[in-house]
Write an enzyme that holds these catalytic residues in place. Structure first.
Site, PDB file in Angstrom:
ATOM      1  N   HIS A 251      99.855 -17.431 -42.474  1.00 25.25           N
ATOM      2  CA  HIS A 251     100.861 -16.832 -41.599  1.00 25.25           C
ATOM      3  C   HIS A 251     100.163 -16.308 -40.357  1.00 25.25           C
ATOM      4  O   HIS A 251      98.996 -15.921 -40.396  1.00 25.25           O
ATOM      5  CB  HIS A 251     101.596 -15.694 -42.327  1.00 25.25           C
ATOM      6  CG  HIS A 251     102.790 -15.178 -41.596  1.00 25.25           C
ATOM      7  ND1 HIS A 251     102.703 -14.161 -40.673  1.00 25.25           N
ATOM      8  CD2 HIS A 251     104.100 -15.538 -41.647  1.00 25.25           C
ATOM      9  CE1 HIS A 251     103.903 -13.912 -40.185  1.00 25.25           C
ATOM     10  NE2 HIS A 251     104.771 -14.736 -40.756  1.00 25.25           N
TER      11      HIS A 251
ATOM     12  N   ASP B  32     108.201 -18.701 -46.546  1.00 24.79           N
ATOM     13  CA  ASP B  32     108.737 -20.061 -46.576  1.00 24.79           C
ATOM     14  C   ASP B  32     108.325 -20.810 -47.838  1.00 24.79           C
ATOM     15  O   ASP B  32     109.011 -21.743 -48.268  1.00 24.79           O
ATOM     16  CB  ASP B  32     108.273 -20.850 -45.348  1.00 24.79           C
ATOM     17  CG  ASP B  32     108.851 -20.306 -44.062  1.00 24.79           C
ATOM     18  OD1 ASP B  32     110.058 -20.029 -44.048  1.00 24.79           O
ATOM     19  OD2 ASP B  32     108.100 -20.154 -43.092  1.00 24.79           O
TER      20      ASP B  32
END
Length: 456
Positions: free
Chosen positions: A333, A392
């Site tokens: 991320h 996600d």
């Protein structure tokens, strides 16, 4: 000129012009270093450039110790409240939490029972679309992409508003709550139109039910039989809460601030945010996670074998498998390193839904990828930077277990994030900041004009 010649001429000209654009449009990469350009509005160490202040959301992933960034487990804060505590509060009570979270983001405090009941009733009042809107706007021109359909519908709602350009806080608040309430219908109807006109499926539109919350209505309108379990609805509700806000610096929220600072209307600002979220670098990552895991399932015989899974994950990194991008989607991320708190919370409840649906083996595969991938990435890149699963990674799996169509994954993200966009739009208006206009340095050398006849 015949059709073939016209098409050939067009193709040739466009190819030539594209080549010129590619050649001329490339800026020397060294110039970005020379002029200390913060590409992506980020410092070289990955920290975001401070461009504003907010009281809405905060993303915490490191501490500074004598000027050095020390990674810590990620935390996501909504209006001062840790997202883990918020989720624990309503999940342990057996309540739906999204409407409560929307209230918190918009007004800065958790509602009491009466305030929450009143707010839910207001949302129910606003859920139905204007008369004939679905037929005239959505069905008469179905979109091949649900996000584009959403954006067009939002812009069309401008025409149904008696005071669309009134940017007073009261009017903007009303517009935002109406949009939040109507997004499930806009998305569901856009999908049904897409499914009918491009997928040859039966066209069935279900009206939202006044006695259902936003998460429940999404499932109600998308499923032909209207049926869903309590756990399914609660998990979708949780996913909406976890996606509702992510600080002022995420791309679509920053877009909301930028566009709002011009003084434009709410519909234009939200449509712009939708355009940002549609981009695969922002809102479309869980598509790739699903596709990647399906590819792994097809090519790894024993999902419990660490060696076999590791071998295939390594092939992903070396661009020898799947889409040859060199990425393990859902791992890593831009902000979080040690952990993404949204993924931590979602994983816990995803395990329960996997058990309910008999998908424990697939859940265990996700968990194994989450365990092995960071180690493989660290070894392959020879980097000490910690990486972990992001939201996600599990959200796509949750949506798949909920039998949500792939085309709805990013729209579901939008259904959640519009609450954060709305809060940030109002914050920008309340603080009456200047129009946001960062600087760009022109590095093209000056040129002397050449008359048309003298040009080669």
């Amino acid at each position: 000129m015949e059709d073939y010649e016209t098409e050939h001429f067009e193709e040739k000209i466009l190819n030539d012009l594209s080549s010129i654009t590619l050649k001329k449009g490339a800026i020397n990469p060294s110039l970005f270093t020379k002029y200390e350009v913060k590409r992506g509005l980020r410092d070289t160490d990955g920290r975001g450039v401070l461009v504003g202040l907010t009281e809405i959301g905060d993303v915490h992933s490191y501490i500074l110790d004598e000027g050095e960034m020390i990674p810590v487990p990620g935390r996501l804060i909504y209006r001062g409240y840790d997202i883990t505590d918020l989720a624990k509060g309503f999940m342990e009570d057996g309540r739906f939490g999204f409407e409560e979270t929307v209230y918190l983001l918009l007004f800065g405090n958790l509602p009491n029972k009466k305030a929450l009941a009143d707010f839910k009733q207001l949302i129910c009042t606003y859920q139905r679309l204007p008369e004939n809107f679905a037929r005239d706007i959505i069905l008469n021109a179905p979109s091949k992409d649900i996000m584009n359909g959403l954006a067009r519908s939002v812009l069309a709602l401008y025409s149904f508003d008696a005071n669309p350009d009134d940017v007073s806080v009261k009017n903007v608040l009303k517009q935002c709550i109406k949009l939040i309430a109507s997004f499930p219908s806009l998305a569901a109807y856009s999908f049904q139109a897409y499914s009918h006109y491009y997928g040859n499926q039966s066209l069935v539109l279900h009206s939202p039910q006044a006695d259902l919350g936003l998460a429940e209505n999404i499932l109600y309108m998308l499923r032909s039989n209207h049926k869903y379990t309590d756990l399914e609805a609660k998990l979708l509700d949780l996913a909406l809460v976890l996606h509702a806000e992510h600080g002022g610096g995420n791309n679509s929220t920053f877009v909301t601030h930028v566009v709002t600072s011009t003084g434009t209307d709410t519909y234009a600002a939200i449509a712009a945010a939708l355009g940002s979220l549609k981009g695969p670098r922002h809102g479309g990552a869980n598509h790739k996670v699903i596709q990647m895991v399906e590819n792994i399932k097809e090519n790894v015989k024993d999902w419990e074998d660490d060696t076999e899974v590791t071998t295939y994950l390594t092939r992903l990194l070396t661009k020898d498998a799947f889409d040859h991008s060199g990425l393990i989607y859902g791992i890593g991320h831009a902000v979080y390193s040690i952990s993404d708190p949204r993924a931590v919370v979602l994983k816990k409840y995803a395990a329960k839904l996997a058990h309910e649906k008999g998908l424990e083996n697939e859940f265990n595969l996700y968990a194994k990828i989450e365990e092995l991938a960071p180690k493989i990435i660290t070894q392959y890149t020879n980097s000490n930077k910690a990486v972990s699963a992001n939201v996600d990674f599990y959200s796509g799996f949750v949506y798949r277990m909920l039998n949500l169509p792939l085309e709805m994954f990013t729209p579901i993200f939008a259904l959640a994030r519009i609450s954060g966009w709305s809060a940030h739009r109002i914050e920008e208006i309340v603080n009456a900041g200047k129009i946001i206009r960062p600087a760009y340095k022109n590095v093209e050398p000056r040129k002397k004009y050449i008359s048309l006849d003298e040009r080669g």
